[in-house]
Design a protein around this motif. Structure first.
Motif, PDB file in Angstrom:
ATOM      1  N   ILE A  19      57.735  71.275  71.959  1.00  0.00           N
ATOM      2  CA  ILE A  19      59.127  70.528  71.851  1.00  0.00           C
ATOM      3  C   ILE A  19      58.620  69.104  72.575  1.00  0.00           C
ATOM      4  N   VAL A  20      59.377  67.996  71.575  1.00  0.00           N
ATOM      5  CA  VAL A  20      58.910  66.603  72.171  1.00  0.00           C
ATOM      6  C   VAL A  20      60.458  66.047  72.200  1.00  0.00           C
ATOM      7  N   THR A  21      60.655  65.433  73.398  1.00  0.00           N
ATOM      8  CA  THR A  21      61.837  64.907  73.496  1.00  0.00           C
ATOM      9  C   THR A  21      61.717  63.432  73.087  1.00  0.00           C
ATOM     10  N   GLY A  22      62.777  62.651  72.248  1.00  0.00           N
ATOM     11  CA  GLY A  22      62.365  61.364  71.838  1.00  0.00           C
ATOM     12  C   GLY A  22      61.401  61.052  70.836  1.00  0.00           C
ATOM     13  N   GLY A  23      61.047  62.251  70.194  1.00  0.00           N
ATOM     14  CA  GLY A  23      60.042  62.315  69.084  1.00  0.00           C
ATOM     15  C   GLY A  23      60.412  61.552  68.003  1.00  0.00           C
ATOM     16  N   ASN A  24      61.313  60.821  67.968  1.00  0.00           N
ATOM     17  CA  ASN A  24      61.849  60.106  66.550  1.00  0.00           C
ATOM     18  C   ASN A  24      61.384  58.581  66.702  1.00  0.00           C
ATOM     19  N   THR A  25      60.720  58.164  67.796  1.00  0.00           N
ATOM     20  CA  THR A  25      60.361  56.852  67.685  1.00  0.00           C
ATOM     21  C   THR A  25      59.075  56.392  68.764  1.00  0.00           C
ATOM     22  N   VAL A  46      66.040  64.919  69.799  1.00  0.00           N
ATOM     23  CA  VAL A  46      66.458  63.555  69.930  1.00  0.00           C
ATOM     24  C   VAL A  46      68.051  63.479  69.779  1.00  0.00           C
ATOM     25  N   ARG A  47      68.315  62.207  70.036  1.00  0.00           N
ATOM     26  CA  ARG A  47      69.936  62.014  70.367  1.00  0.00           C
ATOM     27  C   ARG A  47      70.351  61.848  68.730  1.00  0.00           C
ATOM     28  N   ASP A  48      69.774  60.941  68.106  1.00  0.00           N
ATOM     29  CA  ASP A  48      70.337  60.679  66.633  1.00  0.00           C
ATOM     30  C   ASP A  48      69.602  61.537  65.634  1.00  0.00           C
ATOM     31  N   VAL A  49      70.274  62.395  65.470  1.00  0.00           N
ATOM     32  CA  VAL A  49      69.524  63.456  64.430  1.00  0.00           C
ATOM     33  C   VAL A  49      69.139  62.871  63.349  1.00  0.00           C
ATOM     34  N   GLU A  50      69.859  62.075  62.601  1.00  0.00           N
ATOM     35  CA  GLU A  50      69.500  61.520  61.311  1.00  0.00           C
ATOM     36  C   GLU A  50      68.289  60.541  61.362  1.00  0.00           C
ATOM     37  N   LYS A  51      67.994  59.943  62.603  1.00  0.00           N
ATOM     38  CA  LYS A  51      66.972  59.082  62.776  1.00  0.00           C
ATOM     39  C   LYS A  51      65.687  60.234  62.955  1.00  0.00           C
ATOM     40  N   LEU A  68      69.715  66.535  70.901  1.00  0.00           N
ATOM     41  CA  LEU A  68      69.698  66.536  72.247  1.00  0.00           C
ATOM     42  C   LEU A  68      70.128  65.276  72.698  1.00  0.00           C
ATOM     43  N   ASP A  69      71.012  65.020  73.802  1.00  0.00           N
ATOM     44  CA  ASP A  69      71.528  63.872  74.415  1.00  0.00           C
ATOM     45  C   ASP A  69      71.355  64.165  75.805  1.00  0.00           C
ATOM     46  N   LEU A  70      70.205  63.547  76.322  1.00  0.00           N
ATOM     47  CA  LEU A  70      69.834  63.835  77.771  1.00  0.00           C
ATOM     48  C   LEU A  70      70.744  63.203  79.016  1.00  0.00           C
ATOM     49  N   THR A  71      71.793  62.339  78.261  1.00  0.00           N
ATOM     50  CA  THR A  71      72.618  61.884  79.376  1.00  0.00           C
ATOM     51  C   THR A  71      73.884  62.769  79.308  1.00  0.00           C
ATOM     52  N   SER A  72      73.830  63.961  78.621  1.00  0.00           N
ATOM     53  CA  SER A  72      74.951  64.796  78.791  1.00  0.00           C
ATOM     54  C   SER A  72      74.366  66.370  78.973  1.00  0.00           C
ATOM     55  N   LEU A  73      74.906  66.606  80.186  1.00  0.00           N
ATOM     56  CA  LEU A  73      74.462  68.152  80.771  1.00  0.00           C
ATOM     57  C   LEU A  73      74.958  69.190  79.663  1.00  0.00           C
ATOM     58  N   GLU A  74      76.075  68.907  78.963  1.00  0.00           N
ATOM     59  CA  GLU A  74      76.474  69.787  78.100  1.00  0.00           C
ATOM     60  C   GLU A  74      75.534  69.785  76.921  1.00  0.00           C
ATOM     61  N   SER A  75      75.079  68.787  76.576  1.00  0.00           N
ATOM     62  CA  SER A  75      74.225  68.671  75.384  1.00  0.00           C
ATOM     63  C   SER A  75      72.969  69.245  75.715  1.00  0.00           C
ATOM     64  N   VAL A  76      72.358  68.983  76.895  1.00  0.00           N
ATOM     65  CA  VAL A  76      71.063  69.724  77.202  1.00  0.00           C
ATOM     66  C   VAL A  76      71.235  71.170  77.262  1.00  0.00           C
ATOM     67  N   LEU A  83      67.290  76.004  71.273  1.00  0.00           N
ATOM     68  CA  LEU A  83      65.957  76.217  71.139  1.00  0.00           C
ATOM     69  C   LEU A  83      65.223  77.707  71.509  1.00  0.00           C
ATOM     70  N   ARG A  84      65.946  78.100  72.531  1.00  0.00           N
ATOM     71  CA  ARG A  84      65.639  79.610  72.894  1.00  0.00           C
ATOM     72  C   ARG A  84      65.899  80.691  71.703  1.00  0.00           C
ATOM     73  N   ALA A  85      66.952  80.155  70.973  1.00  0.00           N
ATOM     74  CA  ALA A  85      67.400  81.073  69.765  1.00  0.00           C
ATOM     75  C   ALA A  85      66.438  81.018  68.739  1.00  0.00           C
ATOM     76  N   SER A  86      65.942  79.740  68.568  1.00  0.00           N
ATOM     77  CA  SER A  86      64.899  79.578  67.326  1.00  0.00           C
ATOM     78  C   SER A  86      63.359  79.855  67.739  1.00  0.00           C
ATOM     79  N   HIS A  87      63.266  79.568  69.127  1.00  0.00           N
ATOM     80  CA  HIS A  87      61.801  79.644  69.456  1.00  0.00           C
ATOM     81  C   HIS A  87      61.601  80.262  70.786  1.00  0.00           C
ATOM     82  N   PRO A  88      61.478  81.605  70.566  1.00  0.00           N
ATOM     83  CA  PRO A  88      61.243  82.578  71.795  1.00  0.00           C
ATOM     84  C   PRO A  88      60.005  82.277  72.355  1.00  0.00           C
ATOM     85  N   ARG A  89      58.970  81.589  71.855  1.00  0.00           N
ATOM     86  CA  ARG A  89      58.094  81.307  72.468  1.00  0.00           C
ATOM     87  C   ARG A  89      57.758  79.809  72.305  1.00  0.00           C
TER      88      ARG A  89
END
Length: 300
Positions: A19-25, A46-51, A68-76, A83-89
């Protein structure tokens, strides 16, 4: 073989999930691209899914995108549940995303933007995903700090959100110092589990758009000096890639560029500021971060 640690020394990553946060740029893109090229299943958080989708299309291999928007705990929390649902490991969690020298802004949760994005969001995400990492031998949490952790840097427990006054550089320094303190305290808590390790990195001075908020007075000098001071994002990503994949890595290490100023060069183990090793402050920051995010780690 040269002692220089290059992209060619990244081991086979097949059957590993990263998992790489901010992996679009920028550095995140290069980190994700090289992991995917070595066979890892990579998720760009990433925050911008299209990017993110456009970035994934430029990579070779198994690459997915997660909002993923790291500025929002709800988004986190929502992203972590997905991610837990799609990647148990999960083998690698790379806390790469960040902002730098932003004007004073407050997030939806009421936190100063740089502290929220660079530290609190990643702290919460790590805690929410740790159960996916702990059972996996060789799993790692890699958090990207900066040489900026030395510049006017301290953890201002009496004013974490800079409500009394605001300095872009000092707020960035606090956030990046927090990245290191989080890594060192996390490693201490992981030590008894024998599987997951925590490692910190910094990219030196890399030519990315992260510095777009640099004060105007510094932009021209930095532009003129850029060829001498900066390195390509592909090089800036190497400390993170080494921390994530080199079998010789030890938990609690800090990797950065190898020249004497740590601005450029191939990655090696470096030393962070004396303040970053203060265990009392690390533990206090951990407690405050749990209180602010509402996330408690599954560690004793």
């Amino acid at each position: 073989m040269s002692d220089d640690w290059t992209e060619q020394r990244i081991p086979d990553q097949r059957d590993r999930v990263a998992i790489v946060t901010g992996g679009n740029t920028g550095l995140g893109f290069e980190t994700a691209r090289m992991l995917a090229a070595r066979g890892a299943t990579v998720v760009l958080a990433v925050r911008d899914v299209e990017k993110g989708r456009r970035a994934a299309a430029r990579m070779t291999g198994d690459v997915a995108v997660q909002a993923l928007d790291l500025t929002s705990l709800e988004s986190v929390r929502s992203a972590a549940a997905d991610l837990r649902a799609s990647h148990p490991r999960i083998d690698l969690l790379i806390n790469n995303a960040g902002v730098m020298y932003t004007p004073k802004q407050t997030t939806v949760d009421g936190f100063e933007l740089q502290f929220a994005t660079n530290h609190l969001g990643h702290f919460a995400l790590t805690g929410l995903l740790l159960d996916q990492l702990l059972p996996v031998p060789g799993s790692r949490v890699v958090t990207v700090s900066s040489t900026g952790h030395r510049i006017r840097a301290a953890i201002h427990f009496d004013d974490l959100n800079w409500e009394r006054s605001y300095s872009r550089a000092a707020a960035y320094g606090q956030a990046k110092l927090a990245n290191l303190m989080f890594t060192y305290e996390l490693q201490r808590r992981l030590a008894g589990h024998g599987t997951t390790v925590a490692v910190a990195t910094h990219p030196g001075v890399s030519n990315t758009d992260l510095a777009r908020n640099t004060p105007a007075a510094l932009r021209l000098p930095l532009t003129v000096l850029a060829p001498l001071l900066t390195q390509r994002p592909e090089m800036g990503a190497l400390p993170t890639l080494r921390a994530a994949t080199d079998p010789a890595v030890i938990g609690g290490q800090y990797y950065g560029p190898g020249d004497r100023r740590e601005t450029r060069g191939y990655p090696k183990v470096v030393t962070s500021s004396p303040d970053s090793y203060d265990q009392d402050t690390q533990q206090r920051l951990w407690t405050v971060s749990e209180e602010l995010t509402g996330v408690t780690f599954p560690l004793r």
